[in-house]
Design a protein around this motif. Structure first.
Motif, PDB file in Angstrom:
ATOM      1  N   LEU A  67       0.828  -1.204   0.000  1.00 22.21           N
ATOM      2  CA  LEU A  67       0.000   0.000   0.000  1.00 22.21           C
ATOM      3  C   LEU A  67       0.867   1.262   0.000  1.00 22.21           C
ATOM      4  CD1 LEU A  67      -2.927   0.882  -0.072  1.00 22.21           C
ATOM      5  CD2 LEU A  67      -2.966   0.756   2.426  1.00 22.21           C
ATOM      6  N   CYS A  68       1.952   1.238   0.753  1.00 25.51           N
ATOM      7  CA  CYS A  68       2.894   2.369   0.736  1.00 25.51           C
ATOM      8  C   CYS A  68       3.457   2.560  -0.669  1.00 25.51           C
ATOM      9  CB  CYS A  68       4.035   2.134   1.724  1.00 25.51           C
ATOM     10  SG  CYS A  68       3.554   2.264   3.456  1.00 25.51           S
ATOM     11  N   HIS A  69       3.814   1.466  -1.317  1.00 32.81           N
ATOM     12  CA  HIS A  69       4.371   1.528  -2.671  1.00 32.81           C
ATOM     13  C   HIS A  69       3.357   2.122  -3.653  1.00 32.81           C
ATOM     14  CE1 HIS A  69       6.804   0.536  -6.109  1.00 32.81           C
ATOM     15  NE2 HIS A  69       5.805  -0.151  -6.628  1.00 32.81           N
ATOM     16  N   GLN A  70       2.126   1.651  -3.593  1.00 36.77           N
ATOM     17  CA  GLN A  70       1.081   2.171  -4.488  1.00 36.77           C
ATOM     18  C   GLN A  70       0.882   3.671  -4.279  1.00 36.77           C
ATOM     19  OE1 GLN A  70      -2.345  -0.200  -3.553  1.00 36.77           O
ATOM     20  NE2 GLN A  70      -1.411  -2.080  -4.320  1.00 36.77           N
ATOM     21  N   ASN A  71       0.852   4.095  -3.021  1.00 33.07           N
ATOM     22  CA  ASN A  71       0.665   5.518  -2.723  1.00 33.07           C
ATOM     23  C   ASN A  71       1.890   6.341  -3.098  1.00 33.07           C
ATOM     24  OD1 ASN A  71      -2.057   5.876  -1.587  1.00 33.07           O
ATOM     25  ND2 ASN A  71      -1.343   4.394  -0.079  1.00 33.07           N
ATOM     26  N   GLU A  72       3.058   5.764  -2.944  1.00 30.86           N
ATOM     27  CA  GLU A  72       4.292   6.449  -3.354  1.00 30.86           C
ATOM     28  C   GLU A  72       4.250   6.751  -4.851  1.00 30.86           C
ATOM     29  OE1 GLU A  72       9.110   5.604  -3.518  1.00 30.86           O
ATOM     30  OE2 GLU A  72       7.758   3.977  -2.963  1.00 30.86           O
ATOM     31  N   ILE A  73       3.789   5.801  -5.641  1.00 33.60           N
ATOM     32  CA  ILE A  73       3.670   5.998  -7.094  1.00 33.60           C
ATOM     33  C   ILE A  73       2.669   7.112  -7.401  1.00 33.60           C
ATOM     34  CG2 ILE A  73       2.858   4.925  -9.231  1.00 33.60           C
ATOM     35  CD1 ILE A  73       4.098   2.288  -8.143  1.00 33.60           C
ATOM     36  N   GLU A  74       1.558   7.130  -6.691  1.00 35.35           N
ATOM     37  CA  GLU A  74       0.560   8.188  -6.895  1.00 35.35           C
ATOM     38  C   GLU A  74       1.180   9.563  -6.651  1.00 35.35           C
ATOM     39  OE1 GLU A  74      -2.207   7.733  -8.317  1.00 35.35           O
ATOM     40  OE2 GLU A  74      -2.642   5.624  -7.961  1.00 35.35           O
ATOM     41  N   VAL A  75       1.906   9.700  -5.557  1.00 35.98           N
ATOM     42  CA  VAL A  75       2.541  10.985  -5.231  1.00 35.98           C
ATOM     43  C   VAL A  75       3.569  11.343  -6.296  1.00 35.98           C
ATOM     44  CG1 VAL A  75       3.971  12.218  -3.562  1.00 35.98           C
ATOM     45  CG2 VAL A  75       2.115  10.741  -2.755  1.00 35.98           C
ATOM     46  N   ARG A  76       4.401  10.377  -6.668  1.00 35.10           N
ATOM     47  CA  ARG A  76       5.435  10.628  -7.674  1.00 35.10           C
ATOM     48  C   ARG A  76       4.838  11.096  -8.997  1.00 35.10           C
ATOM     49  NH1 ARG A  76       7.933   5.688  -8.175  1.00 35.10           N
ATOM     50  NH2 ARG A  76       8.925   6.088  -6.192  1.00 35.10           N
ATOM     51  N   ASN A  77       3.656  10.602  -9.315  1.00 40.30           N
ATOM     52  CA  ASN A  77       2.986  10.966 -10.565  1.00 40.30           C
ATOM     53  C   ASN A  77       2.073  12.179 -10.414  1.00 40.30           C
ATOM     54  OD1 ASN A  77       4.182   8.951 -12.160  1.00 40.30           O
ATOM     55  ND2 ASN A  77       2.740   7.435 -11.390  1.00 40.30           N
ATOM     56  N   GLY A  78       2.214  12.893  -9.304  1.00 42.41           N
ATOM     57  CA  GLY A  78       1.467  14.133  -9.120  1.00 42.41           C
ATOM     58  C   GLY A  78       0.020  13.945  -8.698  1.00 42.41           C
ATOM     59  N   ARG A  79      -0.297  12.771  -8.222  1.00 39.98           N
ATOM     60  CA  ARG A  79      -1.684  12.495  -7.822  1.00 39.98           C
ATOM     61  C   ARG A  79      -1.790  12.359  -6.296  1.00 39.98           C
ATOM     62  NH1 ARG A  79      -0.968   9.101 -12.453  1.00 39.98           N
ATOM     63  NH2 ARG A  79      -0.686   7.305 -11.087  1.00 39.98           N
ATOM     64  N   VAL A  80      -1.360  13.388  -5.598  1.00 38.89           N
ATOM     65  CA  VAL A  80      -1.391  13.366  -4.131  1.00 38.89           C
ATOM     66  C   VAL A  80      -2.820  13.178  -3.633  1.00 38.89           C
ATOM     67  CG1 VAL A  80      -0.916  14.721  -2.046  1.00 38.89           C
ATOM     68  CG2 VAL A  80       0.675  14.798  -3.962  1.00 38.89           C
ATOM     69  N   GLY A  81      -3.789  13.716  -4.354  1.00 38.06           N
ATOM     70  CA  GLY A  81      -5.185  13.579  -3.964  1.00 38.06           C
ATOM     71  C   GLY A  81      -5.688  12.146  -4.001  1.00 38.06           C
ATOM     72  N   GLU A  82      -4.993  11.275  -4.691  1.00 41.44           N
ATOM     73  CA  GLU A  82      -5.382   9.862  -4.774  1.00 41.44           C
ATOM     74  C   GLU A  82      -4.896   9.050  -3.575  1.00 41.44           C
ATOM     75  OE1 GLU A  82      -7.351   8.604  -7.249  1.00 41.44           O
ATOM     76  OE2 GLU A  82      -7.481  10.706  -7.862  1.00 41.44           O
ATOM     77  N   VAL A  83      -4.028   9.626  -2.769  1.00 40.13           N
ATOM     78  CA  VAL A  83      -3.488   8.923  -1.608  1.00 40.13           C
ATOM     79  C   VAL A  83      -4.547   8.883  -0.513  1.00 40.13           C
ATOM     80  CG1 VAL A  83      -1.726   8.998   0.209  1.00 40.13           C
ATOM     81  CG2 VAL A  83      -1.118   9.574  -2.152  1.00 40.13           C
TER      82      VAL A  83
END
Length: 110
Positions: A67-83
């Motif tokens: 789950l941390c990895h999935q959220n890390e990818i979201e943040v890296r791709n500019g999708r902080v709101g998806e976390v």
């Protein structure tokens, strides 16, 4: 939720005394980062998730690490709101509860 094989490997590699110290350190560090995550600071989010992912993976908290990895990818791709920090916190709490409730499994007895 917990990769008990990984936990047993780490226990065997470190020995019981060192393993207990590593677990204590891990849980203390995680609690500190979880408190920081609750402050909703996006500037630290990616690095915090990266750290959590690595620590969780090393200790066998597989679901939490994923789950941390999935959220890390979201943040890296500019999708902080998806976390979903709530889901992340819930997963950590459930993982910790399972881990602490099953000490007999730590030495590979399971």
């Amino acid at each position: 939720m917990i990769d008990w094989k990984r936990v047993a490997e780490l226990h065997d590699e470190l020995g019981a005394d060192h393993f207990a110290s590593v677990v204590e350190l891990f849980l203390d560090e995680i609690e500190g980062i979880v408190m920081r995550l609750r402050q909703d600071d996006p500037s630290q989010l990616e690095s915090d998730l990266y750290f959590l992912k690595g620590s969780a993976s090393n200790l066998g908290f597989g679901s939490f690490a994923n789950l941390c990895h999935q959220n890390e990818i979201e943040v890296r791709n500019g999708r902080v709101g998806e976390v979903d920090l709530g889901a992340l916190m819930d997963c950590y709490a459930a993982s910790k509860k399972e881990f602490v409730a099953s000490p007999h499994r730590i030495s590979g007895a399971a």
